[in-house]
Write a protein that holds these residues in place. Structure first.
Motif, PDB file in Angstrom:
ATOM      1  N   ARG A  55       0.722  -1.351  -0.084  1.00  0.00           N
ATOM      2  CA  ARG A  55       0.055  -0.059  -0.125  1.00  0.00           C
ATOM      3  C   ARG A  55       0.703   1.395  -0.107  1.00  0.00           C
ATOM      4  O   ARG A  55       0.421   2.208  -0.279  1.00  0.00           O
ATOM      5  CB  ARG A  55      -1.040   0.105   1.256  1.00  0.00           C
ATOM      6  CG  ARG A  55      -2.067  -0.609   1.092  1.00  0.00           C
ATOM      7  CD  ARG A  55      -3.238  -0.101   1.632  1.00  0.00           C
ATOM      8  NE  ARG A  55      -4.496  -0.917   1.402  1.00  0.00           N
ATOM      9  CZ  ARG A  55      -4.776  -2.005   2.234  1.00  0.00           C
ATOM     10  NH1 ARG A  55      -4.149  -2.363   3.260  1.00  0.00           N
ATOM     11  NH2 ARG A  55      -5.822  -2.662   2.012  1.00  0.00           N
ATOM     12  N   ILE A  58       0.921   1.317  -4.050  1.00  0.00           N
ATOM     13  CA  ILE A  58      -0.070   1.311  -5.136  1.00  0.00           C
ATOM     14  C   ILE A  58      -1.386   0.697  -4.190  1.00  0.00           C
ATOM     15  O   ILE A  58      -1.318   0.055  -3.316  1.00  0.00           O
ATOM     16  CB  ILE A  58       0.263   0.361  -6.285  1.00  0.00           C
ATOM     17  CG1 ILE A  58      -0.937   0.359  -7.471  1.00  0.00           C
ATOM     18  CG2 ILE A  58       0.522  -0.974  -5.886  1.00  0.00           C
ATOM     19  CD1 ILE A  58      -0.424  -0.044  -8.680  1.00  0.00           C
ATOM     20  N   GLU A  59      -2.951   1.199  -4.827  1.00  0.00           N
ATOM     21  CA  GLU A  59      -3.693   0.800  -4.150  1.00  0.00           C
ATOM     22  C   GLU A  59      -3.877  -0.779  -4.565  1.00  0.00           C
ATOM     23  O   GLU A  59      -3.991  -0.585  -5.852  1.00  0.00           O
ATOM     24  CB  GLU A  59      -4.998   1.832  -4.295  1.00  0.00           C
ATOM     25  CG  GLU A  59      -5.155   2.724  -3.528  1.00  0.00           C
ATOM     26  CD  GLU A  59      -5.318   2.045  -1.968  1.00  0.00           C
ATOM     27  OE1 GLU A  59      -6.190   1.407  -1.698  1.00  0.00           O
ATOM     28  OE2 GLU A  59      -4.597   2.755  -1.143  1.00  0.00           O
ATOM     29  N   PRO A  60      -4.332  -1.506  -3.786  1.00  0.00           N
ATOM     30  CA  PRO A  60      -4.593  -2.940  -4.170  1.00  0.00           C
ATOM     31  C   PRO A  60      -5.628  -2.991  -5.266  1.00  0.00           C
ATOM     32  O   PRO A  60      -6.693  -2.236  -5.097  1.00  0.00           O
ATOM     33  CB  PRO A  60      -5.122  -3.567  -2.895  1.00  0.00           C
ATOM     34  CG  PRO A  60      -4.246  -2.684  -1.779  1.00  0.00           C
ATOM     35  CD  PRO A  60      -4.331  -1.462  -2.234  1.00  0.00           C
ATOM     36  N   ASP A  61      -5.649  -3.727  -6.139  1.00  0.00           N
ATOM     37  CA  ASP A  61      -6.621  -3.787  -7.436  1.00  0.00           C
ATOM     38  C   ASP A  61      -6.911  -5.292  -7.589  1.00  0.00           C
ATOM     39  O   ASP A  61      -6.006  -6.072  -7.918  1.00  0.00           O
ATOM     40  CB  ASP A  61      -5.971  -3.069  -8.427  1.00  0.00           C
ATOM     41  CG  ASP A  61      -7.091  -3.103  -9.793  1.00  0.00           C
ATOM     42  OD1 ASP A  61      -7.809  -3.846  -9.945  1.00  0.00           O
ATOM     43  OD2 ASP A  61      -6.833  -1.926 -10.476  1.00  0.00           O
ATOM     44  N   HIS A  62      -8.136  -5.598  -7.653  1.00  0.00           N
ATOM     45  CA  HIS A  62      -8.435  -6.781  -7.777  1.00  0.00           C
ATOM     46  C   HIS A  62      -7.965  -7.647  -9.211  1.00  0.00           C
ATOM     47  O   HIS A  62      -7.793  -8.743  -9.216  1.00  0.00           O
ATOM     48  CB  HIS A  62     -10.023  -7.124  -7.715  1.00  0.00           C
ATOM     49  CG  HIS A  62     -10.755  -6.546  -8.942  1.00  0.00           C
ATOM     50  ND1 HIS A  62     -11.233  -7.301 -10.080  1.00  0.00           N
ATOM     51  CD2 HIS A  62     -11.101  -5.217  -8.885  1.00  0.00           C
ATOM     52  CE1 HIS A  62     -11.773  -6.392 -10.961  1.00  0.00           C
ATOM     53  NE2 HIS A  62     -11.708  -5.008 -10.341  1.00  0.00           N
ATOM     54  N   ARG A  63      -7.761  -6.913  -9.943  1.00  0.00           N
ATOM     55  CA  ARG A  63      -7.417  -7.218 -11.444  1.00  0.00           C
ATOM     56  C   ARG A  63      -5.820  -7.957 -11.360  1.00  0.00           C
ATOM     57  O   ARG A  63      -5.441  -8.657 -12.225  1.00  0.00           O
ATOM     58  CB  ARG A  63      -7.127  -6.218 -12.439  1.00  0.00           C
ATOM     59  CG  ARG A  63      -8.491  -5.496 -13.115  1.00  0.00           C
ATOM     60  CD  ARG A  63      -8.290  -4.631 -13.971  1.00  0.00           C
ATOM     61  NE  ARG A  63      -7.827  -3.237 -13.114  1.00  0.00           N
ATOM     62  CZ  ARG A  63      -7.675  -2.081 -13.619  1.00  0.00           C
ATOM     63  NH1 ARG A  63      -8.168  -2.003 -15.036  1.00  0.00           N
ATOM     64  NH2 ARG A  63      -7.281  -1.265 -12.987  1.00  0.00           N
ATOM     65  N   TRP A  64      -5.075  -7.600 -10.126  1.00  0.00           N
ATOM     66  CA  TRP A  64      -3.800  -8.504 -10.168  1.00  0.00           C
ATOM     67  C   TRP A  64      -3.628  -9.032  -8.655  1.00  0.00           C
ATOM     68  O   TRP A  64      -2.482  -9.067  -8.535  1.00  0.00           O
ATOM     69  CB  TRP A  64      -2.797  -7.243 -10.640  1.00  0.00           C
ATOM     70  CG  TRP A  64      -2.538  -5.927  -9.862  1.00  0.00           C
ATOM     71  CD1 TRP A  64      -2.900  -4.856 -10.923  1.00  0.00           C
ATOM     72  CD2 TRP A  64      -2.592  -5.355  -8.599  1.00  0.00           C
ATOM     73  NE1 TRP A  64      -2.936  -3.734 -10.103  1.00  0.00           N
ATOM     74  CE2 TRP A  64      -2.606  -3.931  -8.726  1.00  0.00           C
ATOM     75  CE3 TRP A  64      -2.316  -5.991  -7.568  1.00  0.00           C
ATOM     76  CZ2 TRP A  64      -2.485  -3.116  -7.565  1.00  0.00           C
ATOM     77  CZ3 TRP A  64      -2.030  -5.140  -6.571  1.00  0.00           C
ATOM     78  CH2 TRP A  64      -1.947  -3.792  -6.672  1.00  0.00           C
ATOM     79  N   TYR A  95      -0.838 -10.667   0.212  1.00  0.00           N
ATOM     80  CA  TYR A  95      -1.699 -11.006  -1.354  1.00  0.00           C
ATOM     81  C   TYR A  95      -0.685 -11.893  -2.001  1.00  0.00           C
ATOM     82  O   TYR A  95       0.549 -11.925  -1.935  1.00  0.00           O
ATOM     83  CB  TYR A  95      -1.694  -9.735  -2.000  1.00  0.00           C
ATOM     84  CG  TYR A  95      -2.766  -8.916  -1.535  1.00  0.00           C
ATOM     85  CD1 TYR A  95      -4.183  -8.989  -1.110  1.00  0.00           C
ATOM     86  CD2 TYR A  95      -2.622  -7.534  -1.333  1.00  0.00           C
ATOM     87  CE1 TYR A  95      -5.168  -8.173  -0.728  1.00  0.00           C
ATOM     88  CE2 TYR A  95      -3.315  -6.508  -0.489  1.00  0.00           C
ATOM     89  CZ  TYR A  95      -4.710  -6.860  -0.376  1.00  0.00           C
ATOM     90  OH  TYR A  95      -5.394  -5.979   0.133  1.00  0.00           O
ATOM     91  N   PHE A 102       0.392  -7.079 -12.743  1.00  0.00           N
ATOM     92  CA  PHE A 102       0.924  -6.298 -11.607  1.00  0.00           C
ATOM     93  C   PHE A 102       2.116  -5.430 -12.397  1.00  0.00           C
ATOM     94  O   PHE A 102       1.897  -4.061 -12.115  1.00  0.00           O
ATOM     95  CB  PHE A 102       1.180  -7.108 -10.398  1.00  0.00           C
ATOM     96  CG  PHE A 102       1.826  -6.116  -9.524  1.00  0.00           C
ATOM     97  CD1 PHE A 102       1.178  -5.322  -8.543  1.00  0.00           C
ATOM     98  CD2 PHE A 102       3.349  -6.162  -9.255  1.00  0.00           C
ATOM     99  CE1 PHE A 102       1.611  -4.443  -7.405  1.00  0.00           C
ATOM    100  CE2 PHE A 102       3.849  -5.497  -8.097  1.00  0.00           C
ATOM    101  CZ  PHE A 102       3.261  -4.774  -7.475  1.00  0.00           C
ATOM    102  N   ALA A 105       0.941  -2.984 -14.639  1.00  0.00           N
ATOM    103  CA  ALA A 105      -0.129  -1.720 -13.947  1.00  0.00           C
ATOM    104  C   ALA A 105       1.123  -0.657 -13.544  1.00  0.00           C
ATOM    105  O   ALA A 105       0.595   0.446 -13.711  1.00  0.00           O
ATOM    106  CB  ALA A 105      -0.956  -2.394 -12.905  1.00  0.00           C
ATOM    107  N   GLU A 109       1.458   3.268 -14.490  1.00  0.00           N
ATOM    108  CA  GLU A 109       1.317   4.326 -13.633  1.00  0.00           C
ATOM    109  C   GLU A 109       2.758   5.308 -13.900  1.00  0.00           C
ATOM    110  O   GLU A 109       2.543   6.518 -13.602  1.00  0.00           O
ATOM    111  CB  GLU A 109       1.699   3.683 -12.222  1.00  0.00           C
ATOM    112  CG  GLU A 109       0.424   3.003 -11.686  1.00  0.00           C
ATOM    113  CD  GLU A 109      -0.168   3.524 -10.210  1.00  0.00           C
ATOM    114  OE1 GLU A 109       0.594   3.839  -9.512  1.00  0.00           O
ATOM    115  OE2 GLU A 109      -1.367   3.698 -10.228  1.00  0.00           O
TER     116      GLU A 109
END
Ligand SMILES: Cc1cc2nc3c(=O)[nH]c(=O)nc-3n(C[C@H](O)[C@H](O)[C@H](O)COP(=O)(O)OP(=O)(O)OC[C@H]3O[C@@H](n4cnc5c(N)ncnc54)[C@H](O)[C@@H]3O)c2cc1C
Ligand code: SF4
Ligand code: SF4
Lengths: 406, 58
Positions: A55, A58-64, A95, A102, A105, A109
C-alpha cells in the motif's frame, strides 16, 4: 524518438517502474526501457507480498490480486508445524499477485506520471565520459542507438549488467543465489488462507518448497535451493519429485524458473550518474527471497534522490550517496539481519530443523512477527542458534529493531 | 572460444546464469542466452541453472 532525458531507467520490473514514476512525478523527463516485448512476462516470482508494504506504493486492485492470505505455516522435515497468522507473521501475510498484470500496472502508472516507456528495447552498454555515466546504448527492434541522460537507474534484475558496465562487480557466487523452479498447479485441494513452507535438506537443500494459493484450486508450488547445492540435484527435478509425492493429481498449467540473490548487501550501488535498484542491487531478502517490496522501496528512494541531484546540478557519487544512505538505513538493515539468519539456517541438519520446530510446539504466536518467531526460537535453542546472538543483542537493547518495516 | 553450450529447448530464459557468471560473458537477450569470448569454462552457470540447460564443452 527522443535521444535525451534527465533520467533513463533500465528495466520495467517493480523497481524500475516505481523509480520512473517517482522521478516523473518530481517533474523530471524520464525514459523507462524494457527489453522484453511484454512487461512482466515470463514471470520469475512466487508473487507473495505483504499488504501494508504494498500500500505504500499502489492501491490494491482485484485485477492483479489472486489470493488474500491470513497466515503462514512452516513444516519441518518430520511434519512438525509452526503456524503464524494475521497480526503476527512478518513477510508472509498478504496477497498473492498476478505479476504479469501487476508489473504492467506499475509501468502504466509510470507512463501516467509522464514517463516515456519503450518495450523491446535493450540496454547494450553505458555511455561513460570523464568518469560519469551519461546515458545508454540501446537496441530497439534490432536497431542500435544512443540515448543520453544525466542519470541512469539500473533496475535490470538478477541478470543485471548495468552495474558491471560501470565497474561495480555484482556477480553472485553459487552460495549467493537461490536457484528456483515453480509450477502453477490446479486440480488439487489448496487451503487458500495460508502460504505454506516445507523445510528439509532432502526435499530442498538450503532452501525450501513453498505453496502459495492463487485463487480457486490453484497454487504456485515452487522450490528454491542454494546454488552451491545445485548440480547433482536441480530445482526442477526436486520440485517434480515433491509434486509427484505430495500432489499426484496436480495438473501443471504454467512453469517458472529463476534465481533470487541471497548475497546480502553489496558494497556499492552508485557511481557518478548511476544508481542500482532492486535485484540489480542484490536487495532481495537473503532468508525469504522476497524482493518485490524492497525493489519498489529502493526505486522510490532512487527517484527522489535523482530529482534532488538533478535540481542541484550535481549527479556525482557525493550527491547520490543519499540514495546509498537511505536504502541501507532501512532495507539494508533488514537484509543484514536476514543474512545472519540465512548463514545459520543453511547449516542446519534435518534433526536441527525438527527440534527447532518442536521447541515451538506449545508457543502461541497470535501476536508475533517473523523476528519474534526467531527470538522465541533463540530463547528455546540458545546452543543451536548461538550464531544469531548478535541479532538479538540489538533487538533486546532496542525494541525498535524488532519492528521489521511493515 | 566459447566453452559452453546452452540448450535453447530447455532454457527458461530466467537470467540466473547471467547473474552468477564471474566474467560477464553471458547476456539474456529476451528469450535466449548468448555467451561471448570472455567465457573461461568455469562451469558456475551450468551448476546453478535450475533446469540444467547449460553444458560445458570438453
Ligand atoms: C522463483 C522466484 C520466486 C520469488 N518469489 C517472490 C515472492 O513471493 N515475493 C517477493 O517479494 N519476491 C519474490 N521473488 C523475488 C522477486 O521476483 C524480485 O525480487 C523482483 O522481481 C525484483 O524486482 P526488480 O524490479 O528489481 O527486477 P525484475 O522484476 O527482475 O525486473 C527487471 C527487468 O529488467 C529488464 N531488463 C534486464 N536487463 C535489461 C536490459 N539490458 N535492457 C532493458 N531491460 C532489461 C528485465 O527484462 C526485467 O523486466 C521471487 C523470485 C523468484 C525467481
Ligand atoms: S539459468 Fe538456465 S534456464 Fe535460466 S537463462 Fe540460464 S540457461 Fe536458461
Ligand atoms: S562457464 Fe563460467 S565464464 Fe563461462 S559463461 Fe559460464 S559462468 Fe561464465
Amino acid at each position: 524518438m527522443k535521444d535525451q532525458y534527465d533520467v533513463v531507467v533500465v528495466g520495467a520490473g517493480p523497481g524500475g517502474s516505481i523509480a520512473a514514476k517517482t522521478a516523473a512525478q518530481k517533474g523530471l523527463d524520464v525514459l523507462l526501457i524494457e527489453k522484453r516485448q511484454e512487461i512482466g512476462d515470463p514471470v520469475r516470482c512466487a508473487e507473495g507480498v505483504k499488504k501494508i508494504s504494498l500500500r505504500r506504493h499502489i492501491e490494491p486492485d482485484h485485477r492483479w490480486i489472486c489470493a488474500d492470505v491470513k497466515g503462514s505455516r512452516i513444516f519441518s522435515p518430520n511434519g512438525t508445524k509452526v503456524e503464524m497468522s494475521e497480526a503476527i507473521s512478518g513477510g508472509e501475510v498478504g496477497y498473492v499477485l498476478e505479476r504479469k498484470v501487476f508489473d504492467r500496472a506499475l509501468a502504466y502508472e509510470a507512463a501516467m506520471a509522464g514517463a516515456d516507456v519503450m518495450v523491446k528495447t535493450r540496454a547494450t552498454g553505458l555511455i561513460i565520459e570523464d568518469g560519469f555515466v551519461r546515458g545508454v546504448n540501446v537496441m530497439h527492434l534490432g536497431d542500435e542507438s544512443t540515448i543520453r541522460s544525466k542519470i541512469v537507474i539500473g533496475a535490470d534484475g538478477v541478470e543485471s549488467k548495468v552495474g558491471r558496465w560501470a565497474g561495480i562487480d555484482t556477480s553472485l557466487h553459487p552460495s549467493d543465489i537461490e536457484t528456483c523452479a515453480q509450477f502453477l498447479v490446479t486440480g488439487v485441494d489448496i487451503d487458500q488462507d495460508y502460504c505454506d513452507f516445507y523445510l528439509g535438506n532432502k526435499i530442498a537443500p538450503s532452501g525450501y518448497i513453498w505453496v502459495f494459493p492463487k485463487g480457486k484450486n490453484q497454487a504456485n508450488v515452487g522450490i528454491g535451493i542454494l546454488g552451491s547445492k545445485s548440480g547433482k540435484h536441480r530445482a526442477i527435478t526436486l520440485l517434480s519429485d515433491f509434486i509427484k509425492e505430495q500432489m499426484p493429481d496436480a495438473r501443471i498449467i504454467e512453469m517458472v524458473v529463476g534465481g533470487v540473490p541471497v548475497k546480502g548487501t553489496i558494497e556499492r550501488t552508485i557511481a557518478n550518474g548511476l544508481m542500482l535498484v532492486g535485484d540489480a542491487a542484490r536487495q532481495s531478502d537473503p532468508i525469504t527471497g522476497g524482493g518485490i517490496i524492497n525493489s519498489m522501496d529502493a526505486g522510490k528512494i532512487a527517484g527522489e534522490v535523482a530529482a534532488k541531484a538533478i535540481a542541484a546540478g550535481d549527479v556525482s557519487t557525493k550527491a547520490l550517496n543519499d540514495y546509498e544512505k537511505r536504502w541501507r538505513a532501512t532495507i539494508g538493515r533488514e537484509i543484514d539481519s536476514s543474512l545472519m539468519v540465512k548463514n545459520t539456517f543453511v547449516k542446519f541438519t534435518d534433526e536441527d530443523l525438527n527440534s527447532l520446530a518442536y521447541s515451538l510446539k506449545n508457543v502461541n504466536f497470535t501476536s508475533m512477527r517473523l523476528m519474534d518467531l526467531l527470538y522465541a526460537l533463540f530463547k528455546a535453542n540458545k546452543k543451536l542458534l548461538w550464531d544469531l546472538r548478535d541479532l538479538f543483542k540489538d533487538v533486546v537493547k532496542n525494541e525498535i529493531d524488532f519492528n521489521y518495516r511493515s | 572460444m566459447v566453452a559452453i553450450h546452452v540448450n535453447r529447448y530447455k532454457c527458461g530464459y530466467c537470467g540466473a546464469c547471467v547473474g552468477v557468471c564471474p566474467t560477464g560473458a553471458l547476456e539474456l537477450i529476451e528469450t535466449w542466452i548468448e555467451a561471448d569470448e570472455n567465457c573461461t569454462g568455469c562451469g558456475i552457470c551450468a551448476k546453478v541453472c535450475p533446469v540444467g540447460a547449460i553444458e560445458v564443452k570438453k
